[in-house]
Design a protein around this motif. Sequence first.
Motif, mmCIF file in Angstrom:
data_model
loop_
_atom_site.group_PDB
_atom_site.id
_atom_site.type_symbol
_atom_site.label_atom_id
_atom_site.label_comp_id
_atom_site.label_asym_id
_atom_site.label_seq_id
_atom_site.Cartn_x
_atom_site.Cartn_y
_atom_site.Cartn_z
ATOM 1 N N MET A 1 0.860 -1.141 -0.026
ATOM 2 C CA MET A 1 -0.207 -0.022 0.057
ATOM 3 C C MET A 1 0.955 1.128 -0.109
ATOM 4 S SD MET A 1 -2.920 0.842 2.621
ATOM 5 C CE MET A 1 -4.441 0.205 2.260
ATOM 6 N N LYS A 2 0.778 2.331 -1.086
ATOM 7 C CA LYS A 2 1.372 3.292 -1.116
ATOM 8 C C LYS A 2 1.019 4.406 0.008
ATOM 9 C CE LYS A 2 2.864 3.701 -5.666
ATOM 10 N NZ LYS A 2 2.647 4.582 -6.860
ATOM 11 N N LYS A 3 1.901 5.174 0.510
ATOM 12 C CA LYS A 3 1.791 6.316 1.432
ATOM 13 C C LYS A 3 0.890 7.281 0.512
ATOM 14 C CE LYS A 3 5.304 5.349 4.555
ATOM 15 N NZ LYS A 3 6.484 6.083 5.419
ATOM 16 N N PRO A 4 0.171 8.257 1.253
ATOM 17 C CA PRO A 4 -0.324 9.226 0.335
ATOM 18 C C PRO A 4 0.834 10.155 0.454
ATOM 19 C CG PRO A 4 -1.229 9.218 2.770
ATOM 20 C CD PRO A 4 -0.527 8.024 2.331
ATOM 21 N N LYS A 5 0.844 10.880 -0.716
ATOM 22 C CA LYS A 5 1.865 12.044 -0.904
ATOM 23 C C LYS A 5 1.602 13.172 0.121
ATOM 24 C CE LYS A 5 4.223 14.284 -4.624
ATOM 25 N NZ LYS A 5 4.248 14.661 -5.988
ATOM 26 N N PRO A 6 2.609 13.907 0.759
ATOM 27 C CA PRO A 6 2.326 14.783 1.741
ATOM 28 C C PRO A 6 1.853 16.079 1.043
ATOM 29 C CG PRO A 6 4.793 14.337 1.505
ATOM 30 C CD PRO A 6 3.816 13.182 0.765
ATOM 31 N N GLU A 7 1.236 16.891 1.425
ATOM 32 C CA GLU A 7 0.959 18.302 0.991
ATOM 33 C C GLU A 7 1.794 19.187 0.826
ATOM 34 O OE1 GLU A 7 -2.300 19.475 0.122
ATOM 35 O OE2 GLU A 7 -3.015 17.237 0.505
ATOM 36 N N PRO A 8 1.956 19.751 -0.202
ATOM 37 C CA PRO A 8 3.002 20.849 -0.420
ATOM 38 C C PRO A 8 3.202 21.708 0.653
ATOM 39 C CG PRO A 8 1.902 20.669 -2.436
ATOM 40 C CD PRO A 8 0.964 20.008 -1.320
ATOM 41 N N LEU A 9 4.398 22.142 0.977
ATOM 42 C CA LEU A 9 4.737 23.055 2.137
ATOM 43 C C LEU A 9 4.690 24.571 1.933
ATOM 44 C CD1 LEU A 9 8.012 21.598 3.622
ATOM 45 C CD2 LEU A 9 5.640 21.235 4.458
ATOM 46 N N ASP A 10 3.640 25.220 2.511
ATOM 47 C CA ASP A 10 3.386 26.575 2.291
ATOM 48 C C ASP A 10 4.790 27.437 3.039
ATOM 49 O OD1 ASP A 10 3.206 26.251 4.929
ATOM 50 O OD2 ASP A 10 1.042 27.495 5.046
ATOM 51 N N ARG A 11 4.682 28.534 3.407
ATOM 52 C CA ARG A 11 5.726 29.456 3.580
ATOM 53 C C ARG A 11 6.206 29.015 5.403
ATOM 54 N NH1 ARG A 11 6.744 35.551 1.996
ATOM 55 N NH2 ARG A 11 6.346 34.767 0.056
ATOM 56 N N ALA A 12 5.190 28.967 5.983
ATOM 57 C CA ALA A 12 5.326 28.555 7.291
ATOM 58 C C ALA A 12 6.041 27.061 7.412
ATOM 59 C CB ALA A 12 3.939 28.431 8.166
ATOM 60 N N GLY A 13 5.470 26.208 6.786
ATOM 61 C CA GLY A 13 6.006 24.925 6.669
ATOM 62 C C GLY A 13 7.498 24.704 6.319
ATOM 63 N N LEU A 14 7.719 25.703 5.170
ATOM 64 C CA LEU A 14 8.876 25.733 4.707
ATOM 65 C C LEU A 14 10.263 26.220 5.697
ATOM 66 C CD1 LEU A 14 8.371 27.082 1.069
ATOM 67 C CD2 LEU A 14 9.398 24.709 1.509
ATOM 68 N N ARG A 15 9.506 27.144 6.379
ATOM 69 C CA ARG A 15 10.407 27.977 7.370
ATOM 70 C C ARG A 15 10.890 26.643 8.514
ATOM 71 N NH1 ARG A 15 10.307 30.852 12.243
ATOM 72 N NH2 ARG A 15 11.482 32.618 12.176
ATOM 73 N N GLN A 16 9.705 25.904 8.900
ATOM 74 C CA GLN A 16 9.989 25.093 9.996
ATOM 75 C C GLN A 16 10.932 23.886 9.500
ATOM 76 O OE1 GLN A 16 8.855 25.447 13.146
ATOM 77 N NE2 GLN A 16 10.498 23.798 13.563
ATOM 78 N N ALA A 17 10.553 23.679 7.993
ATOM 79 C CA ALA A 17 11.629 22.624 7.608
ATOM 80 C C ALA A 17 13.199 23.098 7.425
ATOM 81 C CB ALA A 17 11.127 22.226 6.016
ATOM 82 N N VAL A 18 13.351 24.487 7.221
ATOM 83 C CA VAL A 18 14.450 25.223 7.240
ATOM 84 C C VAL A 18 15.187 25.028 8.482
ATOM 85 C CG1 VAL A 18 16.089 27.030 6.654
ATOM 86 C CG2 VAL A 18 14.198 26.452 4.874
ATOM 87 N N ILE A 19 14.490 25.244 9.284
ATOM 88 C CA ILE A 19 14.735 25.356 10.882
ATOM 89 C C ILE A 19 15.294 23.899 11.298
ATOM 90 C CG2 ILE A 19 14.260 26.255 13.238
ATOM 91 C CD1 ILE A 19 12.485 28.291 12.241
ATOM 92 N N ASP A 20 14.425 23.122 11.029
ATOM 93 C CA ASP A 20 14.830 21.778 11.455
ATOM 94 C C ASP A 20 16.132 21.406 10.579
ATOM 95 O OD1 ASP A 20 12.438 21.731 12.895
ATOM 96 O OD2 ASP A 20 11.377 20.427 11.388
ATOM 97 N N LEU A 21 16.406 21.661 9.585
ATOM 98 C CA LEU A 21 17.684 21.191 8.766
ATOM 99 C C LEU A 21 18.833 21.978 9.396
ATOM 100 C CD1 LEU A 21 16.221 20.813 5.000
ATOM 101 C CD2 LEU A 21 17.325 18.935 6.499
ATOM 102 N N LEU A 22 18.687 23.253 9.692
ATOM 103 C CA LEU A 22 19.863 24.162 10.128
ATOM 104 C C LEU A 22 20.033 23.616 11.788
ATOM 105 C CD1 LEU A 22 19.191 27.355 8.281
ATOM 106 C CD2 LEU A 22 20.840 25.808 7.871
#
Length: 171
Positions: A1-22
């Motif tokens: 069974m395939k996982k559903p594709k996650p929703e594209p990240l908006d600006r707030a989601g991208l900001r959080q993703a960058v902070i997590d990586l950094l």
Amino acid sequence: MKKPKPEPLDRAGLRQAVIDLLSRRDYSRLELQRKLQPKAASADDLTAVLDDMAERRWQSDERFTDAFLHSRSDRYGPLRLTQELQQKGIADARTAVAALDTDWQERAAQLALRKFSGADLSDIKQKARIYRHLAQRGFNADHIRYALEQLAAAGDPHGSLSDDEISPGWD
């Protein structure tokens, strides 16, 4: 069974993703862009978030370059370091590597002595193996010649090899 594709990240989601990586390590701007581009809802949002991170100095290509060179300059030569930095989007990679206070000939000699001490340099295949090893790590022909001289001197305390005996003939 395939996982559903996650929703594209908006600006707030991208900001959080960058902070997590950094929070784990420094990244170049290009690395962050490549990692997050497929997840971003909009390229403009990603650019705005990366601009904001750079403005706040949470992401810095200079800091990334310093950390990268500090962690890898003891194992690799200037050619490889420059190439890797360019692949990571650092425009002045050649200048950054040149600014290191490193004697690349000595570094190549140390690596050769560590890995190949006691090697039979009269065997052309062994000499070619050492040459390839150092070349793959980003040392140029002059650095490698010096390393082979040092290796020969360490193995033969009464003399060293001539230039014709050191070079495997690939120059």
